[in-house]
Design an enzyme around this catalytic site. Structure first.
Site, PDB file in Angstrom:
ATOM      1  N   GLU A  41       0.847  -1.191   0.000  1.00 22.18           N
ATOM      2  CA  GLU A  41       0.000   0.000   0.000  1.00 22.18           C
ATOM      3  C   GLU A  41       0.888   1.248   0.000  1.00 22.18           C
ATOM      4  OE1 GLU A  41      -2.811   0.317   3.145  1.00 22.18           O
ATOM      5  OE2 GLU A  41      -3.980  -1.416   2.504  1.00 22.18           O
ATOM      6  N   GLN A  99      -5.770   3.670 -24.429  1.00 21.60           N
ATOM      7  CA  GLN A  99      -7.141   3.173 -24.259  1.00 21.60           C
ATOM      8  C   GLN A  99      -8.102   4.366 -24.249  1.00 21.60           C
ATOM      9  OE1 GLN A  99      -7.711  -0.020 -21.332  1.00 21.60           O
ATOM     10  NE2 GLN A  99      -5.502  -0.103 -21.068  1.00 21.60           N
ATOM     11  N   HIS A 132      -1.178  10.660 -26.291  1.00 19.23           N
ATOM     12  CA  HIS A 132      -1.354   9.772 -27.438  1.00 19.23           C
ATOM     13  C   HIS A 132      -2.367  10.303 -28.450  1.00 19.23           C
ATOM     14  CE1 HIS A 132      -1.279   6.092 -29.717  1.00 19.23           C
ATOM     15  NE2 HIS A 132      -2.560   5.885 -29.519  1.00 19.23           N
ATOM     16  N   LYS A 196      -0.144   0.750 -42.498  1.00 18.19           N
ATOM     17  CA  LYS A 196       0.003  -0.559 -41.856  1.00 18.19           C
ATOM     18  C   LYS A 196      -1.360  -1.135 -41.499  1.00 18.19           C
ATOM     19  CE  LYS A 196       0.208   0.941 -37.038  1.00 18.19           C
ATOM     20  NZ  LYS A 196       0.975   1.090 -35.818  1.00 18.19           N
ATOM     21  N   THR A 230       6.178  -2.299 -34.381  1.00 16.73           N
ATOM     22  CA  THR A 230       5.724  -1.415 -35.455  1.00 16.73           C
ATOM     23  C   THR A 230       6.883  -0.597 -36.010  1.00 16.73           C
ATOM     24  OG1 THR A 230       3.469  -1.234 -34.589  1.00 16.73           O
ATOM     25  CG2 THR A 230       4.238   0.564 -35.989  1.00 16.73           C
TER      26      THR A 230
END
Length: 316
Positions: A41, A99, A132, A196, A230
């Site tokens: 913790e 995400q 991102h 790609k 990639t």
């Protein structure tokens, strides 16, 4: 340092970068005890008075992402309960940013969840670098500044390359075209795109090269390098298309798993990242990978925020 008073609090994710930012601002890091209990913790004690202060918490949410995110949230909570006037989460690398949308049925939008957690913990604003996707700024209901790394990368390329006009800036995918175009315009260089197809997470296949790269020195430019699959595939495709050489500049060097070995065995002459994520021993030992410092850029942005000055003018 001129302007309003402020304090810098460093988490444990990248202490070296925090110390470099403190040097840029000519400020000491706030004394704090950030430690773990036996069951892991996180426990935080701020050992200085922060009541009424403008506090900047420096913490990248890189590996281990969940531990570093929790550490950031608890630091923010401790500062809020200590009556800090304003709390800015300085996240050189914003984890979970990939995400940012639903990719299929019954999948989360984790970037939005992280934005909610940071806001509910008590942050008043966020400062990050090369998020991102730009729309993640809209996930926050508090002011968010997204710094561009292009001035750092532009300066490094000009230092390393004699003839900048002969370069070809290459986006490793269609989604990163605007980022690569920004760098190409600063350098007055041409732009190419790698088309790609992604067959799974971290797995991609190059389909086409858009642009004539024959006999050109190509520089791949992206925001994140994780598995490096990639990037290495794109470099191989460029060489097969007649490129004279291929190097890569990437803002955030996540470099997980076998990424370092992949880069070492690739046709890339060099991979350059910023130090938004602290280099692991494997990264530091790799002769093909180096880091450019981002403390000056982040430090100047912090100074401008503290003094209520424009951050966007850094990129004019």
């Amino acid at each position: 340092m001129a302007g309003r008073t402020m304090k810098l609090l460093a988490g444990n994710s990248n202490r070296r970068l925090s110390q470099d930012i403190a040097k840029v601002l000519d400020l000491p890091l706030t004394k704090a005890n950030i430690r773990r209990f036996a069951d892991n913790e996180v426990f935080v004690v701020i050992e200085e008075n922060v009541r009424g202060e403008d506090v900047f918490v420096i913490q990248s949410t890189s590996y281990p992402a969940n531990d570093n995110l929790m550490e950031l949230l608890i630091c923010i909570d401790a500062l809020a309960r200590a009556s800090a006037r304003r709390i800015t989460a300085v996240m050189p690398y914003f984890g979970y940013a990939r995400q940012d949308r639903k990719t299929g049925g019954r999948t989360p939008i984790s970037a939005k969840l992280v934005a909610n957690l940071i806001t509910r913990a008590g942050a008043d604003r966020v400062l990050t670098m090369d998020m991102h996707s730009g729309q993640i700024q809209g996930f926050f209901d508090i002011p968010t500044d997204n710094l561009l790394p292009t001035p750092l990368i532009d300066a490094d390329i000009r230092k390393a390359e004699r003839e900048v006009s002969e370069l070809m800036i290459v986006s490793p995918d269609v989604g990163g075209v605007s980022r690569a175009r920004g760098l190409a315009e600063r350098l007055n260089a041409d732009l190419a795109i790698v088309d790609k197809r992604r067959s799974g997470p971290g797995v991609s296949e190059v389909m086409n090269i858009i642009g004539d790269v024959k006999d050109r020195r190509c520089i791949l430019f992206d925001d994140i390098v994780d598995s490096a699959g990639t990037l290495c595939n794109a470099a191989e495709a460029l060489m097969q298309s007649g490129a004279a050489g291929v190097s890569a500049y990437v803002t955030h060097g996540v470099l997980s798993g076998a990424a370092v070995d992949r880069v070492t065995g690739s046709v890339l002459t060099e991979l350059v990242t910023t130090d938004s994520i602290e280099a692991t021993e494997a990264v530091a030992a790799c002769g093909k990978i180096r880091q450019v410092p981002c403390a000056q850029l982040i430090g100047e942005a912090i100074r401008r925020i503290a003094n209520e000055e424009s951050v966007s003018k850094l990129f004019d």
